[in-house]
Design an enzyme around this catalytic site. Structure first.
Site, PDB file in Angstrom:
ATOM      1  N   SER A 189       4.214 -14.650  28.364  1.00  0.00           N
ATOM      2  CA  SER A 189       3.736 -13.852  27.571  1.00  0.00           C
ATOM      3  C   SER A 189       3.081 -14.954  26.595  1.00  0.00           C
ATOM      4  O   SER A 189       2.196 -16.196  27.092  1.00  0.00           O
ATOM      5  CB  SER A 189       5.352 -13.220  26.802  1.00  0.00           C
ATOM      6  N   ASP A 341       1.294  -2.614  26.740  1.00  0.00           N
ATOM      7  CA  ASP A 341       1.168  -4.271  26.101  1.00  0.00           C
ATOM      8  C   ASP A 341       0.371  -4.641  24.825  1.00  0.00           C
ATOM      9  O   ASP A 341      -1.148  -4.375  25.324  1.00  0.00           O
ATOM     10  CB  ASP A 341       1.198  -5.034  27.359  1.00  0.00           C
ATOM     11  N   HIS A 371       5.135  -4.966  28.537  1.00  0.00           N
ATOM     12  CA  HIS A 371       5.069  -6.190  28.285  1.00  0.00           C
ATOM     13  C   HIS A 371       7.163  -6.425  27.915  1.00  0.00           C
ATOM     14  O   HIS A 371       7.668  -5.965  27.688  1.00  0.00           O
ATOM     15  CB  HIS A 371       4.579  -6.211  26.706  1.00  0.00           C
TER      16      HIS A 371
END
Ligand SMILES: *[C@@H]1O[C@H](CO)[C@@H](O)[C@H](O)[C@H]1NC(C)=O
Ligand SMILES: *[C@@H]1O[C@H](CO)[C@@H](O)[C@H](O)[C@H]1NC(C)=O
Length: 401
Positions: A189, A341, A371
């Site tokens: 991320s 995501d 995600h």
């Protein structure tokens, strides 16, 4: 009734209202994902309320929740785990105990959390890094870079960069018995953004003697200039994290000014002089057709904002803004993208940019991916999806580092 019971009661009421959201058909462990999503959305809702009534900031509440899950360094039979500092930045080291015949491989890992949250102390990350050290018999370094909103860009980048530079010194490599030709930088991320940015810097800096062998970017955030890509549109109310929350954290990376957050929501936060950058992240040309679907590309609306933030145009914040000559020297790159995501398309676009100039890329797209799944690989969650991502990532490292 005590205040505590009231809070717990309220939590469950909110949990139940968030429980029955529709989720894509191909998601495995549906009930577990729905429950985790409901917990996440409940926390987000509570954080929003607490901020509205002025008790604490949104990110302070979420940070409190994150901290419940932090673990101390704990050595085991195979790995010595120590918290120390590299260049004055806190790091957690995982050092295999078994004597090595040859110098070891090494992985430097940057955690996610939207540049505002998280730590190498998170149970799941601690587990992932320990697992990596064990499986590869490698030295693993978790990095606690400074976080927003207390520290804005480029503090996060500078800390990560400083740790890598410190680690790449001959004296450090010798101390931990690391092979300078077998070093990886990884991150998930926002940690993926930092990994990509630091790798770009290291590979292009003639003053650094050693190079990175591979980089691994797990559902990375790679740009902030266009926050209306098809994946942003499709995940406005995404699992675990909404577009609104994503933008809130992202805007705090740059500034506390609420006007930035509001402009980002409208995707009108970029200045006039950024026009030339948009071709570097143009989804209409760089996203595979299958994922463009019937989304309509619109030219960016520039110069609507009252603030002036050069950071928004900085490739150290948005690695996709590096030009082709800066990308040319990048090493073999692993990119993992998830279908569910917000930032799915960032990963896809980076893959296109790198492949277009001949950088080798191993791209895995998880059609049932979500995600943040790596945050749930330990008990009591043990999300199978996260465990699969972990295994794919670590196997790839083992085969390529
Ligand atoms: C993005 O690509 C499309 C072609 O698909 C083009 O029409 C548009 O002008 C490009 N936008 C920018 C800002 O480069
Ligand atoms: C790419 O960016 C670097 C750093 O900003 C700059 O020095 C270089 O001239 C640029 N190269 C091209 C081809 O635009």
């Amino acid at each position: 009734m005590t205040f505590k019971t009231l809070c717990v009661g309220l939590f469950f009421a909110l949990f139940l209202t968030h429980m029955y959201t529709s989720i894509p058909d191909n998601i495995e462990e549906r009930w577990k994902v729905m429950a985790l999503n409901a917990v996440a959305k409940t926390c987000i809702f509570m954080a929003t309320c607490l901020e509205k009534i002025g008790i604490m900031k949104f990110e302070e509440f979420i940070d409190m929740i994150f901290r419940l899950d932090y673990v101390q360094p704990l050595s085991d039979e195979y790995i010595t785990v120590v918290d120390t500092a590299f260049a004055n930045i806190p790091v957690r080291l995982y050092l295999p105990k078994k004597k090595a015949e040859t110098p070891r491989r090494a992985v430097i890992y940057f955690h996610g959390g939207g540049f505002c949250l998280g730590s190498f102390k998170q149970r799941a990350l601690d587990y992932l890094n320990r697992w990596t050290a064990n499986k590869l018999e490698a030295v693993v370094v978790g990095v606690d870079y400074r976080l927003a909103p207390r520290h804005h860009f480029p503090a996060q980048f500078e800390d990560c960069s400083a740790v890598v530079r410190f680690f790449l010194q001959d004296s450090t490599l010798a101390k931990y018995g690391v092979d300078p030709t077998r070093i990886c930088i990884s991150g998930d991320s926002s940690g993926g953004a930092l990994a990509a940015a630091v790798t770009q810097q290291v590979q292009n800096d003639p003053k650094i003697k050693h190079r990175i062998k591979i980089q691994a970017l797990l559902y990375p955030i790679l740009q902030t200039i266009d926050i209306y890509l098809p994946s942003h549109r499709e995940n406005v109310h995404g699992l675990f994290i909404t577009r609104d929350v994503g933008i809130r954290l992202l805007s705090l990376y740059f500034s506390k000014d609420e006007a930035l957050m509001q402009a980002m929501r409208r995707n009108q936060h970029m200045p006039l002089e950024s026009k030339h950058l948009f071709k570097l992240a143009n989804w209409s040309t760089l996203l595979p057709e299958k994922y463009r679907k019937d989304h309509v590309y619109t030219e960016p609306i520039l110069g609507r904002s009252t603030f002036s933030l050069p950071a928004l145009m900085d490739h150290r914040a948005s690695p996709l803004l590096a030009n082709d000559s800066q990308l040319q020297n990048l090493p073999l790159t692993y990119v993992l993208t998830c279908q569910n995501d917000l930032v799915r398309d960032d990963g896809f676009i980076y893959v296109s940019r790198l492949r277009n100039i001949g950088v080798q890329v191993a791209h895995v797209h998880m059609q049932d991916g979500i995600h943040g799944a790596l945050s749930f690989i330990t008990l009591p969650f043990y999300l199978h999806l996260g465990v699969r991502i972990k295994d794919m990532y670590v196997n790839w490292l083992d085969n390529n580092l």
